[in-house]
Write a protein that holds these residues in place. Structure first.
Motif: not given
Length: 430
Positions: A399-428
């Motif tokens: 959950g924390e990674q989802i919130n962090k990743s979406v914030a990065e998407l909003i800030a423009g520092s990460k792309r959609p394909d990057q955030i799903v990889r980040d979230i998956t890495r934590v979830a796995k």
């Protein structure tokens, strides 16, 4: 939050002295028998009007009727609460009664032996509650918490500002929402208020888009296999970027909190933005956070999150959750009885009348007086599916990674394909 209120009835800033009480340890004073002196430490996040005095009065009345019970009430701001609860549970000393949204965090607390199985104690009266509201508090068929509030996330909007921008009806599709944002900006109106600093409000957009694009099945599969690196979740990020590119949020939104005097709720309550995506508690927090303490009154209305053209999700699938309380493992014997008192029909009716709570006791549902909450309740009544907030449904690290990743998407520092990889890495790693 989120409701995170909010997530969930997410309310204002804590009093200056509240945090100081938290470091003194959470061990309860309980005698060897139910008639001996008992002290219940109760942490909740309803730390401003309208619910702060309501909870305080219920605790006071209970104490007057039970001479041997003292209730130490500690109202906390949402983010402070989460940080302090994490510290307390890490030390193995959870409060006796504390705010819970169920889901992944409650399961972790159950697995760690930090909360009490209250199934047998609540079984005589649990049938009075909405069954769907109990699901997040049920782990492997056993009950570890009780919900006092249930609701959903949707768009709250200012009808006067919509009219000023020439918007005659709320958008029902994603394309219409983007068009509405453009019209509002052209009229010199801030389209959307967002608490960027808190992060959890931003995750509502990505989560709802994932629901509308991939359907609830996409989220169920992610819960089972931990894989968010799929076309549906990437597409959710791409569609969200369409909105972000329009720069719809208020100036300074990246530093804005939800319940502060210049935060998301206050921006809406002061009529300085046309919309916010938030839960059923939004009208009351808009009012209490506004300069007038009244909010925008009759100008406020609600619409559900739009459908995405070509998506597999239903327009009537709801995203949200509720507020509840879990019982610490060493809680005094009177704790569950006090919790029962909070859920009695008369007390749930009183909570509902504040406009800050959508009750879970079936006998209290008819006492929802606030017209905005009546609208939310009507949408919930016809919901074809329901998804708990993602930062609550999944284990805390996810959950924390989802919130962090979406914030990065909003800030423009990460792309959609990057955030799903980040979230998956934590979830796995679970």
């Amino acid at each position: 939050m989120t409701a995170q209120f909010s997530r969930r009835s997410l309310l204002g800033l804590a009093g200056a002295g509240a945090g100081a009480l938290l470091l003194g340890g959470c061990a309860s004073d309980e005698s060897s028998g139910p008639d001996g002196p008992q002290r219940i430490r109760w942490w909740h996040i309803q730390n401003t009007d309208p619910m702060l005095p309501v909870w305080a009065e219920m605790a006071r009345v209970y104490e007057t009727r039970h001479d041997n019970v003292t209730i130490q009430v500690e109202p906390l701001e949402n983010e402070v609460f989460k940080a302090e609860l994490a510290s307390a549970t890490k030390a193995g000393s959870p409060p006796d009664l504390f705010q819970s949204w169920g889901g992944g965090l409650l399961r972790e607390q159950v697995d760690a032996g930090l909360v009490k199985d209250i199934t047998a104690e609540v079984s005589p009266w649990i049938g009075q509650l909405l069954p769907a509201a109990l699901q997040p508090y049920t782990v492997d068929g056993r009950i570890y918490g009780i919900p006092f509030d249930i609701g959903m996330i949707g768009f709250w909007y200012n009808r006067d500002l919509f009219a000023e921008a020439g918007i005659t009806s709320p958008p029902s599709t994603w394309a219409q929402l983007l068009t509405a944002v453009g019209k509002l900006k052209a009229a010199g109106i801030v389209p959307i208020a967002l608490a960027g600093k808190d992060k959890w409000p931003g995750h509502y957009y990505w989560a709802y888009l994932a629901m509308r694009i991939g359907g609830l099945g996409a989220l169920r599969r992610a819960a089972e296999d931990g894989n968010f690196n799929t076309p549906d979740f990437v597409a959710a990020g791409e569609r969200f970027r369409e909105l972000i590119a329009l720069q719809p949020f208020q100036p300074g939104f990246k530093r804005a909190e939800y319940g502060s005097s210049d935060g998301q709720a206050a921006t809406m309550g002061n009529g300085e933005a046309a919309m916010e995506l938030m839960g059923q508690w939004a009208p009351s927090i808009q009012a209490s956070s506004s300069t007038s303490k009244l909010g925008i009154g009759g100008q406020l209305s609600f619409f559900t999150f739009p459908v995405v053209e070509g998506g597999k999700g239903e327009a009537t699938d709801a995203f949200g959750g509720g507020n509840g309380f879990a019982v610490g493992r060493d809680a005094p014997s009177a704790t569950v009885d006090f919790l029962r008192t909070l859920l009695r029909a008369e007390n749930q009716r009183r909570s509902a009348e504040t406009g800050a709570v959508l009750p879970t006791n079936l006998a209290a549902v008819g006492r929802i007086k606030d017209p905005n909450n009546q609208v939310v309740a009507a949408h919930l009544a016809v919901a074809t599916g329901f998804q708990l907030y993602l930062d609550q449904a999944f284990p805390p690290a996810v959950g924390e990674q989802i919130n962090k990743s979406v914030a990065e998407l909003i800030a423009g520092s990460k792309r959609p394909d990057q955030i799903v990889r980040d979230i998956t890495r934590v979830a796995k790693k679970r």
